[in-house]
Design an enzyme around this catalytic site. Structure first.
Site, PDB file in Angstrom:
ATOM      1  N   ARG A  50     -44.898 -37.560  33.725  1.00 37.22           N
ATOM      2  CA  ARG A  50     -44.442 -36.193  32.826  1.00 37.22           C
ATOM      3  C   ARG A  50     -43.749 -36.820  31.829  1.00 37.22           C
ATOM      4  NH1 ARG A  50     -39.692 -33.347  32.780  1.00 37.22           N
ATOM      5  NH2 ARG A  50     -39.961 -31.006  32.556  1.00 37.22           N
ATOM      6  N   LYS A  81     -35.068 -40.805  29.556  1.00 40.41           N
ATOM      7  CA  LYS A  81     -33.698 -40.388  30.856  1.00 40.41           C
ATOM      8  C   LYS A  81     -32.762 -41.275  30.576  1.00 40.41           C
ATOM      9  CE  LYS A  81     -36.081 -37.421  34.039  1.00 40.41           C
ATOM     10  NZ  LYS A  81     -36.295 -37.041  35.506  1.00 40.41           N
TER      11      LYS A  81
END
Length: 293
Positions: A273, A239
């Site tokens: 995740r 991210k």
């Protein structure tokens, strides 16, 4: 052992040790890994996009072979600036993908990544998906951060759908601070429990509704989420909070991802995740060894 973040809402801090998925009780004292399966043309990390039958089958088998437990299938990119996808298109993409995933998943648990109740219903009832991963916090925010429609009596429609389907439900927070997250989650869990939803997983929502500094503050304080008594799923993989600090792009952010995943495990994460399954599984194994000593 017991703390309350809202009047009349109390959670036991030892309730997050197991999770019922696909008829099996999973021990969350051992970290689990959820592999990302994006069946979109525009997910923020190009390496995660799978659109052909061969690619979807190969990705499914790779997640399991590399030690992943869960396969999270999404057909609507939630990256900033992503093009809105109609519900019909999201369903079409998922139908194509889920049929293939079901043939190749082995013992893998299939999660559907969607904020739309009818899409979740289709995935569970028609294709046997085992979990709902809702990035909207039950409808707080959806496309381009616009509020979604609530159900009757201000109860989110997705909450009612999760109760109907009786599969584990991931509640992802879009709140900016720990206190806001705790208060909102306590209220929403109370709603979900009152509807009969049994297995609820909390995702703190890194990258959603948070500034860069808020993301890191939340990671620093994440151990306090144990007070809610919920399993914790963390999605940090590649991210912008990583490459905004280090420079680079999603493609260069694997090492940073592994570092932050390790921090998250130390702070109480139960499920990671990720795009890169093998590396996350290895981080989980080494964390477990060191935590047992």
């Amino acid at each position: 052992m017991y703390l309350s973040w809202q009047k009349n809402v109390i959670f036991a801090a030892d309730m997050n040790k197991t999770l019922m998925m696909r008829g099996r009780l999973y021990d969350l004292s051992r970290p689990l890994v959820m592999g990302i399966m994006n069946v979109t043309p525009d997910s923020f990390y190009a390496g995660s996009r799978q659109q052909t039958e061969a690619a979807i089958a190969a990705r499914t088998e790779a997640i399991i072979a590399e030690g992943g437990t869960l396969i999270d299938v999404g057909a609507f990119s939630t990256r900033p600036g992503a093009t809105e996808v109609s519900e019909a298109e999201e369903m079409s993409r998922l139908r194509f993908a889920l049929e293939i995933v079901q043939k190749h998943r082995g013992d893998g648990v299939v999660s559907v990544d969607t904020f739309r109740p009818d899409v979740a219903r289709m995935a569970v009832e028609e294709y046997g998906a085992d979990m709902i991963n809702d990035v909207s916090e039950g409808g707080v925010t959806g496309v381009a951060n616009q509020p979604l429609a609530a159900g009757d009596d201000d109860c989110p429609a997705m909450f009612r759908m999760a109760a109907r389907l009786q599969v584990p439900y991931v509640l992802m927070s879009v709140r900016g601070t720990l206190e806001e997250l705790m208060i909102s989650t306590a209220s929403k869990v109370q709603q979900l429990r009152s509807l009969g939803v049994k297995d609820i997983i909390l995702d703190p929502g890194f990258g959603f509704g948070k500034t860069l500094e808020q993301n890191y503050r939340l990671l620093f304080e994440m151990d306090k989420l144990q007070e809610l008594g919920l399993p914790i799923l963390v999605g940090l993989s590649r991210k912008s909070m990583i490459y905004q600090r280090l420079g680079g792009t999603p493609e260069t952010s694997l090492n940073g991802t592994t570092v932050l995943n390790t921090v998250a495990l130390m702070k109480g994460a139960n499920i990671l995740r990720v795009h890169d399954v093998r590396e996350a599984v290895e981080a989980g194994k080494l964390f477990q060894v060191t935590s047992e000593k």
